[in-house]
Motif scaffolding. Sequence first.
Motif, PDB file in Angstrom:
ATOM      1  N   GLU A 197       0.833  -1.209   0.000  1.00 30.62           N
ATOM      2  CA  GLU A 197       0.000   0.000   0.000  1.00 30.62           C
ATOM      3  C   GLU A 197       0.864   1.253   0.000  1.00 30.62           C
ATOM      4  OE1 GLU A 197      -2.293  -0.764   3.512  1.00 30.62           O
ATOM      5  OE2 GLU A 197      -0.834   0.212   4.850  1.00 30.62           O
ATOM      6  N   HIS A 198       0.248   2.327  -0.447  1.00 34.27           N
ATOM      7  CA  HIS A 198       0.884   3.640  -0.455  1.00 34.27           C
ATOM      8  C   HIS A 198       0.100   4.545   0.489  1.00 34.27           C
ATOM      9  CE1 HIS A 198       1.244   7.842  -1.991  1.00 34.27           C
ATOM     10  NE2 HIS A 198       2.516   7.499  -2.106  1.00 34.27           N
ATOM     11  N   VAL A 199       0.808   5.128   1.436  1.00 33.23           N
ATOM     12  CA  VAL A 199       0.187   6.046   2.384  1.00 33.23           C
ATOM     13  C   VAL A 199       0.701   7.450   2.065  1.00 33.23           C
ATOM     14  CG1 VAL A 199      -0.200   6.634   4.793  1.00 33.23           C
ATOM     15  CG2 VAL A 199       0.112   4.227   4.131  1.00 33.23           C
ATOM     16  N   ALA A 200      -0.186   8.298   1.561  1.00 31.45           N
ATOM     17  CA  ALA A 200       0.208   9.649   1.164  1.00 31.45           C
ATOM     18  C   ALA A 200       0.496  10.504   2.389  1.00 31.45           C
ATOM     19  CB  ALA A 200      -0.888  10.283   0.318  1.00 31.45           C
ATOM     20  N   ALA A 201       1.097  11.655   2.138  1.00 34.16           N
ATOM     21  CA  ALA A 201       1.462  12.551   3.236  1.00 34.16           C
ATOM     22  C   ALA A 201       0.246  12.978   4.047  1.00 34.16           C
ATOM     23  CB  ALA A 201       2.186  13.777   2.666  1.00 34.16           C
ATOM     24  N   ASP A 202      -0.933  13.051   3.410  1.00 31.08           N
ATOM     25  CA  ASP A 202      -2.145  13.453   4.133  1.00 31.08           C
ATOM     26  C   ASP A 202      -2.855  12.273   4.798  1.00 31.08           C
ATOM     27  OD1 ASP A 202      -3.246  12.077   2.031  1.00 31.08           O
ATOM     28  OD2 ASP A 202      -4.380  13.778   1.205  1.00 31.08           O
ATOM     29  N   GLY A 203      -2.229  11.101   4.747  1.00 30.21           N
ATOM     30  CA  GLY A 203      -2.807   9.935   5.394  1.00 30.21           C
ATOM     31  C   GLY A 203      -3.670   9.069   4.499  1.00 30.21           C
TER      32      GLY A 203
END
Length: 738
Positions: A197-203
């Motif tokens: 998974e990819h967790v972006a800077a904004d969550g």
Amino acid sequence: MAKIIYTHTDEAPLLATYSFLPIIEAYAATAGVDVETRDISLAGRILAQFPDRLTDEQRVDDALAELGELATKPEANIIKLPNISASIPQLKAAVKELQEQGYDLPDYPENPQTDEEKATRAAYDKVKGSAVNPVLREGNSDRRAPASVKNYAKAHPHRMGAWSGDSKTNVATMGKDDFRSNEKSVVVPADDTLRIEHVAADGTTTVLKEEVKVLAGEVVDGTFMNVAALRRFLTEQVARAKAEDVLFSAHLKATMMKVSDPIIFGHVVQAFFPTLFEQYGEQLAAAGISPNDGLGALLSSVGNLPEGDAIKAAVQQGLADGPDLAMVDSDRGITNLHVPSDVIIDASMPAMIRIGGHMWGPDGEEHDTLAVIPDSSYAGIYQAVIDDCRAHGAFDPATMGSVPNVGLMAKAAEEYGSHDKTFEVPAAGTVRVVAGNGEVLIEHQVEPGDIWRACQTKDASIRDWVKLAVTRARATGTPAVFWLDETRAHDANLIAKVNEYLPEHDTDGLTIEVLAPADATTYSLERIRKGEDTISVTGNVLRDYNTDLFPILELGTSAKMLSVVPLMNGGGLFETGAGGSAPKHVQQLVKEDYLRWDSLGEFFALAASFEHLAGYADNARAQVLADTLDRATGTFLEEDKSPSRKLGGIDNRGSHFYLALYWAQELARQTDDTELAAAFADLAEKLAADEKTIVDELIAVQGKPVDLGGYFRPDAAKASAVMRPSATFNDALATLNS
């Protein structure tokens, strides 16, 4: 009933099959051995994905899926010829050809938006890159030069280019912020299903791959290439090549590493033409023209753009401003950056080393070269060879030793960064591998455009690999070296497993070592120069690199290797050699009815296949076929009946005639099966008597264009007519089972 499956593939090997397969079928049938074919060509794989869009007559079976299932069974006996490991440009070209032949196939969707387009893209993704190999390779690789080939190479050494002590040729590699340096590796303790998974800077969490099934003891790796660092590195290398007055060349594997390397290739193109993309990057992107497809696709696509002439002028200015580019075909202006699948590292680097550290420049002459290999995982092996040649000169094929290979590849082990687990990062954040219980096993901080990838290596594959290495070392008395680097995360886990599994085998009296790849290269080269052999025991990517590098230096080609895959469940897969020059061979055939493809690899694989069948099915006649074919191949080499280098000599078809002649003679004189000997006596006599007529008929057709009815899917009748032009030979074969 046990039988041999012979595969229809692509390009020159496929065309050679139209000539050689009738010989195989006639000889095998006379001995009561069944030979069947399966189509695993790129075109066949494409058509198998879209049965609902085709007529009943057009539909094809999914032969690859069938063979994948067969490979897990003890009765498997598959002869696999080289196939196209399709890059996106090759895939698009194949689809276009099939559409023109009347197949209702959808276009390849570059940026799928609808569910239908996403499904189409997923179907095409199944046939891209090394789609065939992971399915069939249910075992590890045993690849070596047969004694007859090695002896021939020593007696008739191929030409090697001279090396200069002041050669400026070198390898440039990143060394940091790349796949090698960012790698993390874990051994999973139990069967599990992982998630990427990819967790972006904004969550915001985006699942990149929902299910990655793993087994207890499996090695799982994750890594990424920092694209900002890659761009800086590439810009520096363009400037370095210019300053050092050497050719600039990029060496990747866009066919096999089908997700990561086309992206990297695109960055190379942009780094070489910075002004072009600064000025016209937005227009090119808006028109769907991607640097990932290469300079050739760009130039052929901009003609309809308002800025087309200006873009072409910017390309020419970029070529003038930058260092000279290494060329694929200087006469036609085809550069190293034209097509991502034209310059494949495992073929291009050995060829460069073989001719004295040179590549061809725009002037049609040889020049020193800066070979740019961005990822540093294995770049050091090529630098080690270059340094050795600079210090000691070219190798001598008449005296040099050999480097056979035992390669870890069973069950898609280390399969080129596993395409289904490679992603271009969409936004800054974290990519992580999460276990079924929620534990984060691997994580990396990433930026937009970074290339993240994972791969898997099953414990059973590693255990079998160690067993095969010991087996080959014991059988040959040759030192075996595991090419593993304890400072690399993945390799450290493999070293632990090697140390665990080696005690399961009798290694008394054997020399078995573990060395980092560059050190293993140097060790092997020292032995080579003394005429000594060393088994390289490597992972999957190095298997590919080494089984081109050393054979090309030793034998002049990697197509003359015996490549056996002892399947883990008891069957056998017999691979027939490399296909790197196959496109050029097809082009020559179409232009002047001359096919230079050397089928020696097919001869070796066929003999090994007969021998395996004899053992599995207790078929004495299969063993007779194997033994006589082996002796015939020895005569073939001694009589130098491989394709000649120019028109007027025998080509691939003439080679097949001579193999058939020598094989028939061996069968006729063998005493193990007098009935079989009698069956071949008349044929042997007839082929010998008609030798001049047959050769004249085969040579008479040369020098004019031919129509095959297609490149990716030739018309079978047309291809057969082209590849079987001797009526005398055809009639003689037909009498064998009449």
